[in-house]
Design an enzyme around this catalytic site. Structure first.
Site, PDB file in Angstrom:
ATOM      1  CB  CYS A   1      65.793  -5.652  37.034  1.00  0.00           C
ATOM      2  SG  CYS A   1      66.528  -4.045  36.675  1.00  0.00           S
TER       3      CYS A   1
ATOM      4  CB  CYS B   1      68.592 -11.321  38.688  1.00  0.00           C
ATOM      5  SG  CYS B   1      69.189 -12.244  37.251  1.00  0.00           S
TER       6      CYS B   1
ATOM      7  CG  ASP C   1      85.310  -0.740  41.933  1.00  0.00           C
ATOM      8  OD1 ASP C   1      85.171  -0.862  40.732  1.00  0.00           O
ATOM      9  OD2 ASP C   1      84.433  -0.295  42.682  1.00  0.00           O
TER      10      ASP C   1
ATOM     11  CB  CYS D   1      72.253 -18.857  36.108  1.00  0.00           C
ATOM     12  SG  CYS D   1      73.219 -17.535  36.864  1.00  0.00           S
TER      13      CYS D   1
END
Length: 307
Positions: free
Chosen positions: A196, A192, A132, A186
């Site tokens: 949000c 999700c 990262d 999915c």
């Protein structure tokens, strides 16, 4: 015949388990053709907000040979960070990944040991470790190596373990046996997207980085737009909403990395405690934590915004 590639692949995967990684997948180091137009469009639409660094090293993000000359394999690794216990109900919330020691240091340490092991056991192997901190599309590589699929919230999802894990990789100039991608699971679920609060997931599989609560509370250096007031659902550093609601995360199991355990006071703090937090307490609780990125003043700004 038992060839070297098979032998080395086995060695590497066994060592990954010994070092505490929950999964290890390997893909051929090649240009990420499918990712190029997606990344270009995302940047052209300014979905990166103030994260200017996302525009740097466009070619390096797509071609591992520009990071490691002669790159042959990308070894993708997952490290679990799902906690045993979470914060109190009456607390402002931190993303679970930030409960314990800063993952960059924990994983970098493991990756150094890993590269050392490869050089000891296999011989002179050129390579670099990434966590990262360099222009590497880690989710794309992890998906390519069969560790999961990229879900509608743009996180890597695994049927076995959900998504509460860090992704890291070794790019090395050694040919290995390669894994194959898994299919998307999915289905028609939109949990999700529906959950949000800032509508950052503007289309399935597409996230506007500049609208995400994690962006506002960590990356954004200016003040948080007033238009977002009342939408943060008590998140003061990062956000786990799209992961918390994901059905695959019912398979998350607590990690066994002591360095990711939180400071004992962290789980006991109430909203009142956070509102009164002093610089000394901040430094004590987050001494070696990723929360240091937002600094004391940044965390105070976030808490005041939630007030």
């Amino acid at each position: 015949m038992f060839n070297n590639r098979e032998k080395y692949t086995k060695l590497i995967k066994t060592e990954a388990t010994r070092l505490g990684f929950m999964s290890c997948g390997i893909s051929k180091a090649e240009f990420l053709e499918d990712e190029a137009p997606r990344l270009e469009q995302w940047l052209n639409e300014n979905r990166n907000g103030e994260m200017g660094y996302m525009e740097n090293h466009f070619d390096k993000r797509l071609d591992p040979a520009l990071l490691v000359p002669g790159a042959k394999s990308v070894v993708s690794l997952l490290l679990n960070y799902f906690p045993q216990e979470t914060q109190r109900e009456d607390s402002y919330k931190l993303s679970k990944y930030a409960y314990g020691r800063d993952y960059h240091f924990v994983i970098k340490d493991k990756l150094k040991q890993f590269l050392h092991f490869i050089n000891e056991e296999i011989g002179e192997v050129g390579g670099r470790a990434f966590v990262d901190s360099a222009p590497v599309l880690d989710k794309a590589w992890a998906a390519k190596s069969g560790l999961g699929w990229i879900g509608k919230n743009s996180n890597l999802l695994s049927k076995k373990t959900g998504s509460f894990f860090f992704i890291a990789e070794l790019i090395i100039d050694l040919e290995l046996e390669y894994d194959t991608p898994v299919t998307d699971h999915c289905g028609s679920c939109t949990a999700c997207i529906d959950a949000c609060p800032t509508d950052a997931i503007y289309e399935p599989y597409k996230v506007d980085g500049s609208k995400c609560i994690s962006y506002y509370t960590i990356e954004l250096k200016n003040s948080i737009p007033e238009s977002e007031k009342g939408k943060f659902e008590d998140w003061m550093f990062g956000c786990d909403i799209c992961q918390d609601v994901c059905p695959w995360n019912r398979f998350s199991k607590p990690h066994n990395e002591p360095l990711f355990d939180p400071h004992p006071d962290l789980l006991q703090m109430t909203k009142h405690d956070w509102e009164e937090i002093t610089r000394e307490t901040f430094n004590e609780i987050f001494r070696k934590s990723a929360v240091k990125r937002t600094k004391y003043d940044g965390l105070k700004r976030n808490i005041n915004f939630l007030d």
